[in-house]
Design a protein around this motif. Structure first.
Motif, PDB file in Angstrom:
ATOM      1  N   GLY A 103      10.143  54.081  20.613  1.00 29.49           N
ATOM      2  CA  GLY A 103       9.620  54.579  19.378  1.00 29.49           C
ATOM      3  C   GLY A 103       9.224  53.224  18.559  1.00 29.49           C
ATOM      4  N   GLU A 104       9.019  53.527  17.223  1.00 24.61           N
ATOM      5  CA  GLU A 104       8.726  52.570  16.316  1.00 24.61           C
ATOM      6  C   GLU A 104       9.462  52.325  15.202  1.00 24.61           C
ATOM      7  N   THR A 105       9.652  51.148  14.574  1.00 21.96           N
ATOM      8  CA  THR A 105      10.444  50.996  13.418  1.00 21.96           C
ATOM      9  C   THR A 105       9.674  50.490  12.337  1.00 21.96           C
ATOM     10  N   ASN A 106      10.165  51.134  10.986  1.00 23.91           N
ATOM     11  CA  ASN A 106       9.473  50.553   9.867  1.00 23.91           C
ATOM     12  C   ASN A 106      10.628  49.312   9.555  1.00 23.91           C
ATOM     13  N   LEU A 107       9.837  48.283   8.962  1.00 22.19           N
ATOM     14  CA  LEU A 107      10.423  47.064   8.318  1.00 22.19           C
ATOM     15  C   LEU A 107      10.264  46.867   7.008  1.00 22.19           C
ATOM     16  N   MET A 108      11.089  46.972   6.080  1.00 19.66           N
ATOM     17  CA  MET A 108      10.864  46.921   4.728  1.00 19.66           C
ATOM     18  C   MET A 108      11.689  45.792   3.835  1.00 19.66           C
ATOM     19  N   VAL A 109      11.107  45.010   2.936  1.00 23.03           N
ATOM     20  CA  VAL A 109      11.553  44.069   2.079  1.00 23.03           C
ATOM     21  C   VAL A 109      11.114  44.109   0.640  1.00 23.03           C
ATOM     22  N   ALA A 110      12.003  44.275  -0.060  1.00 18.10           N
ATOM     23  CA  ALA A 110      11.844  44.413  -1.502  1.00 18.10           C
ATOM     24  C   ALA A 110      10.881  43.333  -2.145  1.00 18.10           C
ATOM     25  N   ALA A 111       9.647  43.346  -2.826  1.00 18.66           N
ATOM     26  CA  ALA A 111       8.975  42.545  -3.110  1.00 18.66           C
ATOM     27  C   ALA A 111       9.595  41.216  -4.044  1.00 18.66           C
ATOM     28  N   GLU A 112      10.699  41.682  -4.603  1.00 19.28           N
ATOM     29  CA  GLU A 112      11.425  40.511  -5.571  1.00 19.28           C
ATOM     30  C   GLU A 112      11.919  39.572  -4.807  1.00 19.28           C
ATOM     31  N   TYR A 113      12.285  39.954  -3.370  1.00 15.59           N
ATOM     32  CA  TYR A 113      13.079  38.841  -2.432  1.00 15.59           C
ATOM     33  C   TYR A 113      11.714  38.158  -1.482  1.00 15.59           C
ATOM     34  N   LEU A 114      10.702  38.287  -1.731  1.00 15.36           N
ATOM     35  CA  LEU A 114       9.635  37.674  -1.030  1.00 15.36           C
ATOM     36  C   LEU A 114       8.462  37.425  -2.158  1.00 15.36           C
ATOM     37  N   PRO A 115       8.729  36.472  -3.165  1.00 16.00           N
ATOM     38  CA  PRO A 115       7.887  36.112  -4.253  1.00 16.00           C
ATOM     39  C   PRO A 115       6.727  35.251  -3.444  1.00 16.00           C
ATOM     40  N   ARG A 116       5.561  35.363  -4.023  1.00 13.50           N
ATOM     41  CA  ARG A 116       4.377  34.934  -3.661  1.00 13.50           C
ATOM     42  C   ARG A 116       4.442  33.332  -3.566  1.00 13.50           C
ATOM     43  N   GLY A 117       3.933  32.469  -2.876  1.00 17.58           N
ATOM     44  CA  GLY A 117       4.071  31.059  -2.714  1.00 17.58           C
ATOM     45  C   GLY A 117       5.217  30.192  -1.801  1.00 17.58           C
ATOM     46  N   GLU A 118       6.238  31.538  -1.409  1.00 16.03           N
ATOM     47  CA  GLU A 118       7.262  30.969  -0.618  1.00 16.03           C
ATOM     48  C   GLU A 118       6.701  30.329   0.643  1.00 16.03           C
ATOM     49  N   ARG A 119       7.565  29.370   1.150  1.00 16.21           N
ATOM     50  CA  ARG A 119       7.359  28.900   2.527  1.00 16.21           C
ATOM     51  C   ARG A 119       8.383  29.523   3.649  1.00 16.21           C
ATOM     52  N   ILE A 120       7.751  30.408   4.291  1.00 14.14           N
ATOM     53  CA  ILE A 120       8.782  31.366   5.073  1.00 14.14           C
ATOM     54  C   ILE A 120       8.772  30.729   6.655  1.00 14.14           C
ATOM     55  N   LEU A 121      10.147  30.628   6.982  1.00 10.53           N
ATOM     56  CA  LEU A 121      10.483  30.389   8.680  1.00 10.53           C
ATOM     57  C   LEU A 121      11.101  31.547   8.946  1.00 10.53           C
ATOM     58  N   ILE A 122      10.635  32.413  10.063  1.00  9.49           N
ATOM     59  CA  ILE A 122      11.151  33.733  10.546  1.00  9.49           C
ATOM     60  C   ILE A 122      11.881  33.282  11.876  1.00  9.49           C
ATOM     61  N   VAL A 123      12.999  34.012  11.483  1.00 10.25           N
ATOM     62  CA  VAL A 123      14.053  33.544  12.615  1.00 10.25           C
ATOM     63  C   VAL A 123      14.511  34.882  13.447  1.00 10.25           C
ATOM     64  N   ASP A 124      14.691  35.030  14.682  1.00  6.78           N
ATOM     65  CA  ASP A 124      14.833  36.396  15.082  1.00  6.78           C
ATOM     66  C   ASP A 124      15.703  35.702  16.621  1.00  6.78           C
ATOM     67  N   ASP A 125      16.176  36.991  17.328  1.00  2.26           N
ATOM     68  CA  ASP A 125      17.011  36.903  18.343  1.00  2.26           C
ATOM     69  C   ASP A 125      16.146  36.877  19.704  1.00  2.26           C
ATOM     70  N   PHE A 126      14.969  37.804  19.924  1.00  4.54           N
ATOM     71  CA  PHE A 126      14.350  37.531  21.044  1.00  4.54           C
ATOM     72  C   PHE A 126      12.721  37.347  20.809  1.00  4.54           C
ATOM     73  N   LEU A 127      12.097  36.741  21.451  1.00  6.02           N
ATOM     74  CA  LEU A 127      10.421  36.685  21.541  1.00  6.02           C
ATOM     75  C   LEU A 127      10.190  37.262  23.121  1.00  6.02           C
ATOM     76  N   ALA A 128       9.567  38.651  22.770  1.00  6.26           N
ATOM     77  CA  ALA A 128       9.146  38.998  24.268  1.00  6.26           C
ATOM     78  C   ALA A 128       7.684  39.475  23.784  1.00  6.26           C
ATOM     79  N   SER A 129       7.439  40.741  23.568  1.00  3.75           N
ATOM     80  CA  SER A 129       6.165  41.085  23.000  1.00  3.75           C
ATOM     81  C   SER A 129       5.547  40.497  21.736  1.00  3.75           C
ATOM     82  N   GLY A 130       6.756  40.020  21.064  1.00  8.87           N
ATOM     83  CA  GLY A 130       6.344  39.547  19.680  1.00  8.87           C
ATOM     84  C   GLY A 130       6.123  40.643  18.583  1.00  8.87           C
TER      85      GLY A 130
END
Length: 203
Positions: A103-130
Motif C-alpha cells: 500500500g501507500e503511506t502519507n508522510l506529514m511534517v508540521a510546517a513549523e518544524y521545517l522552516p524555510r532555508g534549513e539545510r536538511i540531511l535525510i537519514v533513514d534505515d533502508f535505501l531500496a526503491s528510494g
C-alpha cells in the motif's frame, strides 16, 4: 561499518522479494551502542555539508537519525504517518509506497518544524526503491529547504533508489552497509566477491 555488517550477516533473514529482516538490530529491537556508532559515522561523513536539521520518517529511521543529530548537535524531525490531534496549522505532506508493508503511506511534517532555508540531511534505515527518501526530499523542496545529503543504514545496491535520488537531487548518498546481492543463503556486501551460485555453470 564492519560491526554493522557482521551483525547483518549473523542475524539478517531474507524473506524473499528483496526484503531483508534485521528486526533484531534496528526495526524492532535496537542495540543502543551499535546505533550510537551509526550516528557518529553518519556525522563524520556529513559534517562538512553543515546540516542544520535532520529529517527522517517514523519509525525505524528515528533511532539512527537521533544519534546522528546528537553527534552533529542539530534538531531531528520525523515525518508522521498518522496525523495526531496536536498537529494543526500548515503541514507538508507527501505520499510514499511501502514495499515492506504494502500500500501507500502519507508522510506529514508540521510546517513549523521545517522552516524555510534549513539545510536538511535525510537519514533513514533502508535505501531500496528510494520511495520514502524521495518523498522526504520532495518535502524539503516544498518547504524551500536545501537538501544537503542522504544517509542510510543499509542500501540494497541492486535496486534503483540511489540512481533516482542522485538524478533528481544531485546530493551525496551514503550507506553504512551496502548489499550488492541477497538470497536465502548469501548476503554480499560492496567490495566482496559474488558467491558461486548453484546452476551458474550449467550444473
Amino acid at each position: 561499518m564492519q560491526a554493522l555488517k557482521d551483525r547483518i550477516r549473523a542475524e539478517g533473514v531474507y524473506l524473499g522479494d528483496g526484503i531483508l529482516k534485521i528486526d533484531g538490530i534496528l526495526n524492532h529491537q535496537m542495540d543502543p551502542n551499535l546505533i550510537k556508532a551509526m550516528g557518529e559515522e553518519i556525522a563524520i561523513r556529513f559534517r562538512h555539508t553543515a546540516p542544520t536539521r535532520i529529517l527522517t520518517a517514523e519509525v525505524s529511521g528515528i533511532a539512527p537519525a537521533l544519534m546522528a543529530a546528537l553527534a552533529l548537535n542539530v534538531p531531528v524531525v520525523y515525518a508522521r504517518k498518522h496525523k495526531p490531534v496536536t498537529m494543526y496549522g500548515p503541514i507538508f505532506m507527501e505520499n510514499a509506497p511501502s514495499h515492506t508493508k504494502g500500500g501507500e503511506t502519507n508522510l506529514m511534517v508540521a510546517a513549523e518544524y521545517l522552516p524555510r532555508g534549513e539545510r536538511i540531511l535525510i537519514v533513514d534505515d533502508f535505501l531500496a526503491s528510494g520511495k520514502t527518501l524521495l518523498a522526504l526530499a520532495r518535502m524539503c523542496r516544498e518547504a524551500k529547504c536545501e537538501l544537503v545529503g542522504v544517509a542510510v543504514v543499509v542500501e540494497k545496491a541492486f535496486e534503483v533508489g540511489r540512481g533516482e535520488l542522485q538524478t533528481k537531487y544531485g546530493v551525496p548518498v551514503e550507506a553504512l552497509a551496502t548489499i550488492t546481492y541477497l538470497d536465502e543463503k548469501h548476503i554480499v556486501f560492496e567490495g566482496e566477491e559474488m558467491p558461486v551460485l548453484e546452476g551458474a555453470n550449467g550444473d
